[in-house]
Design an enzyme around this catalytic site. Structure first.
Site, short mmCIF file in Angstrom:
data_model
loop_
_atom_site.label_atom_id
_atom_site.label_comp_id
_atom_site.label_asym_id
_atom_site.label_seq_id
_atom_site.Cartn_x
_atom_site.Cartn_y
_atom_site.Cartn_z
N GLU A 70 -33.09 -6.73 -12.38
CA GLU A 70 -32.97 -7.06 -10.96
C GLU A 70 -33.79 -8.30 -10.61
O GLU A 70 -34.84 -8.54 -11.20
CB GLU A 70 -33.47 -5.89 -10.10
N ASP A 128 -33.53 4.21 -11.89
CA ASP A 128 -32.30 5.01 -11.94
C ASP A 128 -32.06 5.63 -13.31
O ASP A 128 -31.56 6.74 -13.41
CB ASP A 128 -31.09 4.16 -11.57
#
Length: 387
Positions: free
Chosen positions: A156, A172
């Site tokens: 990210e 996640d």
């Protein structure tokens, strides 16, 4: 600044405005105004370049529109026409035939770089509630997801006029070892696993009965415990006894929280944990709230309640609230030592060379997340490290 608490805390297989990258693939990164040269290095040892695809998806921070990087490096808005006859959009870009893969990340973009090994990921373009084209992302924790059986993971970032802000995240799931090197005013690397680290993480999680169900068959990935609760493979009451103990202890004693800009004291009164200094009171969190750092532990961007919520959430995940009446704890050796604790996060931190990882959304509390930033970046390298 991008940190994981601002990113997809409880994203499911639904729409995610996960941001974006623009690039030009070549044997060298070109120098366009405002862009950041990026390199992908395949040191996985398990997959050849020809077996790996990457995907650059996200949001143009200027227009707010979702987009993807086409194989020719063009930044392209998503549209329903991208969905093929199978109903899915092929947004894949292959790695270079050999050696490293280079491209350029544009300014004013925020998003994800996905990797898939073997098979391709299936994205889908849908219409959001405002009538705009939007991407539906892979959800590795949902067994019915079309990409569930594909080995994949992601990185990210936010790249804007202030610099490059990025992380290798396990909030996640954990699947592919991925190290991030950011060069600029400093030279920083995060996400580097110890030798044999991937196997050690799977073994450590498998050894914890409560957590072993988080492992996807064939060791494709380990899903985070919050998603495990949502999908029925993890107990929704896991932290209940610990929460009760915290509430009991601080009914008769005081918790001190230092946010870096202010110090607050708190004590339990009835069902509420109340603090000095205008901090909003906290109700008893559920196990899901603790793993997601949400719900009763949601952190508003107000500079007062938000920082305290983040520190409380970190204390619950690291199980330090009963043993340290001043938070946040700063000695990693005291984290995850008292059951119940977040053994998923512990397993990952234990195998990082620098001990830093994003095992839960507020893992950046006290600086223990696999996050780097630079206000004058010149190069970013993503390395798929040995399995």
């Amino acid at each position: 600044m991008l940190n994981r608490r601002s990113f997809l805390g409880r994203a499911s297989a639904a729409l995610v405005a996960a941001p974006l990258i623009s690039a030009a693939l070549s044997d060298r990164a070109f120098a366009a105004t405002g862009t950041l040269p990026m390199t992908i290095v395949n040191n996985s040892g398990s997959y050849a370049n020809g077996q790996i695809n990457f995907y650059v998806v996200g949001t143009d921070l200027g227009s707010g529109k979702q987009a993807y990087m086409a194989p020719d490096g063009t930044l392209t808005p998503v549209s329903l026409s991208l969905n093929g006859s199978d109903g899915f959009a092929d947004l894949s870009v292959p790695l270079a035939g050999s050696g490293n893969t280079n491209f350029s990340l544009p300014a004013n973009m925020s998003g994800r770089v996905y990797f898939s090994m073997g098979d391709k990921l299936k994205f889908k373009v849908v219409t959001d509630g405002n009538g705009n084209a939007a991407l539906q992302y892979p959800a590795g924790w949902v067994s019915g997801d079309p990409s569930y059986n594909v080995l994949h993971d992601f990185f990210e970032f936010t790249h804007n006029d202030s610099g490059m802000f990025c992380n290798s995240t396990m909030v996640d799931q954990f699947a592919i070892p991925l190290a991030v090197n950011l060069v600029g005013a400093q030279n920083q690397t995060v996400g580097q696993l110890k030798d044999g680290g991937r196997n050690a993480i799977f073994q450590a999680v498998a050894a914890q009965t409560d957590f072993s169900g988080l492992i996807v068959p064939n060791n494709l990935r380990i899903i985070a415990p919050g998603h495990g609760i949502d999908t029925g493979v993890f107990a929704a009451t896991y932290y209940d006894s610990y929460v009760d103990q915290v509430w009991s202890q601080y009914a008769s004693s005081t918790l001190t929280v230092n946010t870096g800009t202010a110090t607050y004291t708190g004590q339990v009164s009835g069902d509420q944990f109340t603090f000095s200094g205008g901090v909003a009171p906290f109700s008893k969190p559920k196990t899901l709230d603790i793993f997601y750092c949400n719900g009763a532990l949601a952190a508003p961007n107000d500079g007062v309640t938000g920082p305290v919520a983040a520190i409380l959430a970190a204390g619950f995940n690291r199980s330090t609230l009963l043993t340290q009446s001043t938070q946040p704890g700063t000695d990693a050796g005291t984290f995850y030592q008292n059951a119940p604790t977040n053994y998923y996060s512990k397993a990952i931190h234990d195998q990082m060379v620098d001990g830093k990882a994003y095992g839960f959304p507020f893992d950046d509390v006290a600086g223990f997340a696999s996050y780097v930033q630079d206000n004058a970046p010149t190069q970013c390298t993503l390395t798929l490290t040995a399995f």
